[in-house]
Design a protein around this motif. Structure first.
Motif, mmCIF file in Angstrom:
data_model
loop_
_atom_site.group_PDB
_atom_site.id
_atom_site.type_symbol
_atom_site.label_atom_id
_atom_site.label_comp_id
_atom_site.label_asym_id
_atom_site.label_seq_id
_atom_site.Cartn_x
_atom_site.Cartn_y
_atom_site.Cartn_z
ATOM 1 N N ARG A 1 0.864 -1.176 0.000
ATOM 2 C CA ARG A 1 0.000 0.000 0.000
ATOM 3 C C ARG A 1 0.900 1.225 0.000
ATOM 4 O O ARG A 1 1.770 1.361 0.848
ATOM 5 N N VAL A 2 0.679 2.099 -0.957
ATOM 6 C CA VAL A 2 1.510 3.288 -1.107
ATOM 7 C C VAL A 2 0.684 4.515 -0.757
ATOM 8 O O VAL A 2 -0.405 4.712 -1.298
ATOM 9 N N GLN A 3 1.208 5.313 0.129
ATOM 10 C CA GLN A 3 0.524 6.550 0.527
ATOM 11 C C GLN A 3 1.496 7.702 0.371
ATOM 12 O O GLN A 3 2.515 7.755 1.058
ATOM 13 N N ARG A 4 1.195 8.588 -0.565
ATOM 14 C CA ARG A 4 2.004 9.794 -0.736
ATOM 15 C C ARG A 4 1.181 10.980 -0.291
ATOM 16 O O ARG A 4 -0.012 11.064 -0.591
ATOM 17 N N ARG A 5 1.802 11.895 0.401
ATOM 18 C CA ARG A 5 1.103 13.063 0.914
ATOM 19 C C ARG A 5 0.423 13.830 -0.216
ATOM 20 O O ARG A 5 1.037 14.116 -1.240
ATOM 21 N N GLY A 6 -0.852 14.106 -0.048
ATOM 22 C CA GLY A 6 -1.602 14.841 -1.051
ATOM 23 C C GLY A 6 -2.229 13.968 -2.126
ATOM 24 O O GLY A 6 -2.903 14.483 -3.018
ATOM 25 N N PHE A 7 -1.987 12.643 -2.058
ATOM 26 C CA PHE A 7 -2.532 11.726 -3.052
ATOM 27 C C PHE A 7 -3.323 10.632 -2.360
ATOM 28 O O PHE A 7 -3.075 10.303 -1.202
ATOM 29 N N ARG A 8 -4.266 10.050 -3.082
ATOM 30 C CA ARG A 8 -5.029 8.927 -2.569
ATOM 31 C C ARG A 8 -4.127 7.700 -2.430
ATOM 32 O O ARG A 8 -3.240 7.488 -3.247
#
Length: 197
Positions: free
Chosen positions: A167-174
């Motif tokens: 699971r990839v979570q980048r700030r400002g993105f879903r």
């Protein structure tokens, strides 16, 4: 010479992608790349399939292949692997995350890190009696199903690798779930987080 000897853990890392290009029908182009057929108009544009490899570090093109649209990007990828530098790691998107591409890479002794569709990743997990879930890093032997196109002449009938789900979570993105297959089987040397990076 400034681009030589730039490697990641001893590998020449190549980003591979494919596309279809429209060409104007000048000269002998229509002989090699047939005009695109439409129902309503006289064909004009010629279509060319292309696969290109880029150096991960410099962005330079390290190889390219082109063909008529009767040849798939996956078939061009197989030709690309045959021309790859020794000790290459090829990274590619979901279009290349299929057994025929993995088989061709293994035959050419090229390592791969490929994104898979969630559907294909789920089938691979089920074939190994595992549920697809975030955090999965599963050693697998990828064998083709009967419906899958393979190179029947290849001595490679299965490919060892890892099915990785992150699971990839980048700030400002879903948040996004990535399903990956790699032939880099050593988890200690090639951790899932390193491959994601």
């Amino acid at each position: 010479s400034w681009a030589q000897n730039i490697t990641w853990r001893g590998f020449n890392v190549v980003l591979m992608d494919g596309s279809t290009v429209r060409l104007r029908p000048y000269g002998d182009i229509p002989k090699r790349f047939a005009p695109h057929r439409t129902r309503s108009k006289t064909p004009y544009w010629c279509l060319m399939r292309v696969v290109v490899g880029f150096c991960f570090t410099t962005g330079l093109v390290v190889g390219s292949l082109m063909a008529a649209t009767t040849v798939s990007e996956q078939a061009l990828a197989a030709q690309f692997f045959a021309q790859a530098l020794p000790q290459s790691l090829v990274i590619a998107d979901r279009n290349f995350g299929v057994f025929s591409v993995v088989q061709a890479a293994a035959a050419a002794r090229v390592e791969v890190l490929l994104r898979l569709t969630q559907l294909r990743a789920g089938r691979l997990a089920r074939a190994h009696k595992t549920k697809l879930r975030c955090g999965l890093d599963l050693s697998i032997n990828w064998t083709p199903t009967r419906q899958v196109k393979i190179d029947g002449q290849s001595p490679i009938k299965e490919v060892q690798g890892r099915l990785i789900v992150l699971r990839v979570q980048r700030r400002g993105f879903r948040a996004q779930v990535l399903c990956l297959f790699t032939t880099l089987t050593d988890r200690q040397t090639y951790g899932a987080a390193d491959l994601l990076d």
